[in-house]
Design an enzyme around this catalytic site. Structure first.
Site, PDB file in Angstrom:
ATOM      1  CE  LYS A  54      -3.874  -2.324   2.118  1.00 43.79           C
ATOM      2  NZ  LYS A  54      -4.522  -2.803   3.339  1.00 43.79           N
ATOM      3  CD  GLN A  98      -3.478  -4.513   6.388  1.00 42.94           C
ATOM      4  OE1 GLN A  98      -3.316  -3.558   5.645  1.00 42.94           O
ATOM      5  NE2 GLN A  98      -4.146  -5.602   6.026  1.00 42.94           N
ATOM      6  CG  ASP A 121     -10.319  -0.734   4.395  1.00 40.86           C
ATOM      7  OD1 ASP A 121     -10.044  -0.944   3.200  1.00 40.86           O
ATOM      8  OD2 ASP A 121      -9.722  -1.257   5.345  1.00 40.86           O
TER       9      ASP A 121
END
Ligand code: NAP
Length: 299
Positions: A54, A98, A121
């Site tokens: 990422k 995460q 997200d």
């Protein structure tokens, strides 16, 4: 029939190219650099790999990447204090924690702490509700990636029968909502669905997100359907000792003989997820600054 292989790797590169163009425009026209903050708790090796990927892709498209590493035994209060700081930081437009996080932390509470306008997200209850209500929000990255692939393959999906296998909050439910928005007739199948093969055979668009290797066989697929394989199962590689191999939920060789188009595993849906995370960060940045989000990068 030999199906088209949907090349997610190539498409994701195109999406990243579009993101990079928008980032350059935001910098040149408005003096704004979109910023993505990633929070990693502990040292899970798989998470380290994802976070590194990422970071690399965020920098490559010209965005600011902020990495925050916290020890595995961090308290909820300290993690929330960091999220609060990122929520208040105007240079941060997207925040991602995460997962998985260590057991003493509640993932739902972590997601709920992130400002919904920075929840790139798309996992918060607020963003799920906005999607379900047909309002503007941030859409979970993997379903957004699948939608982009389907739009590119099919164009107008209105009136098509779509079947999504899997009903998770992460994927199945948002995917079904997106297909409904496209005016598909949507069925959500799951572990209690009776005669799953029969249900799947109705589908012009079949999306499988279960995590059971090659469960979808040729006779589950309608002739000429578009098949999106989200599932990932890791098995020991049959020819390379010590290595692993990824399998999807769809028997790819069989699907190729019946479907019109199929995503492979790997190289189909997978690469779209980070590309859509970057797209969501640009979208969040534009909205935070009162600008229109780029239409090709949103749901
Ligand atoms: P999940 O939360 O475990 O959900 C799996 C779903 O499959 C559940 O709704 C479950 O039904 C259903 N299911 C289980 N066994 C079934 C069966 N025999 N027949 C029909 N349905 C069945 O998983 P997820 O997070 O949605 O992820 C699904 C898969 O996609 C996983 O392999 C995951 O690794 C992969 N994935 C890939 C990406 C990517 O970037 N490519 C992103 C996200 C997920 P119930 O609800 O009834 O239990």
């Amino acid at each position: 029939m030999t199906a088209t292989i949907i090349d997610g790797k190539e498409f994701a590169a195109r999406v990243r190219g579009q993101v990079a163009e928008h980032v350059a425009r935001l910098k040149a026209d408005h003096g704004i650099t979109p910023g993505l903050a990633v929070v990693l708790v502990g040292e899970d090796p798989a998470s380290e790999v994802y976070v590194a990927a990422k970071h690399k892709q965020t920098v490559e498209v010209g965005m600011a990447s902020f990495e925050h590493r916290l020890p595995a035994d961090v308290s909820e209060a300290d993690l929330f204090a960091l999220i609060d700081t990122l929520n208040a930081d105007a240079s941060v437009h997207g925040i991602l924690c995460q997962f998985p996080v260590p057991d003493h932390l509640d993932e739902r509470a972590v997601v709920a702490r992130i400002d919904p306008s920075k929840d790139v997200d798309g996992l918060s209850v607020v963003n799920a509700g906005l999607l379900a209500s047909g309002e503007v929000g941030l859409v979970s990255c993997t379903p957004l990636g699948c939608l982009m692939l389907l739009r590119d393959q099919i164009g107008n999906m209105s009136g098509m029968e779509a079947v999504v296998i899997g009903r998770s909050n992460l994927f199945g439910k948002p995917m079904a909502q997106l297909l409904l928005r496209e005016n598909c007739t949507v069925t959500i199948a799951h572990s209690r669905t009776k005669d799953l093969a029969e249900v799947c055979r109705r589908a012009d668009i079949l999306v499988a997100a279960v995590g059971r290797a090659e469960m979808v066989e040729a006779d589950w697929i309608k002739l000429g359907a578009t098949v999106i394989d989200v599932g990932i199962t890791r098995i020991p590689h049959p020819e390379k000792p010590g290595k692993s191999k990824l399998l999807g939920d769809v028997n790819f060789e069989q699907a190729m003989t019946v479907a019109k188009a199929v995503t492979p595993v790997p190289g189909g849906v997978g690469p779209m997820t980070i590309a859509c995370l970057l797209a969501n960060t640009v979208t969040a940045c534009c909205r935070a600054n009162g600008l229109d989000a780029p239409s090709g990068l949103t749901a």
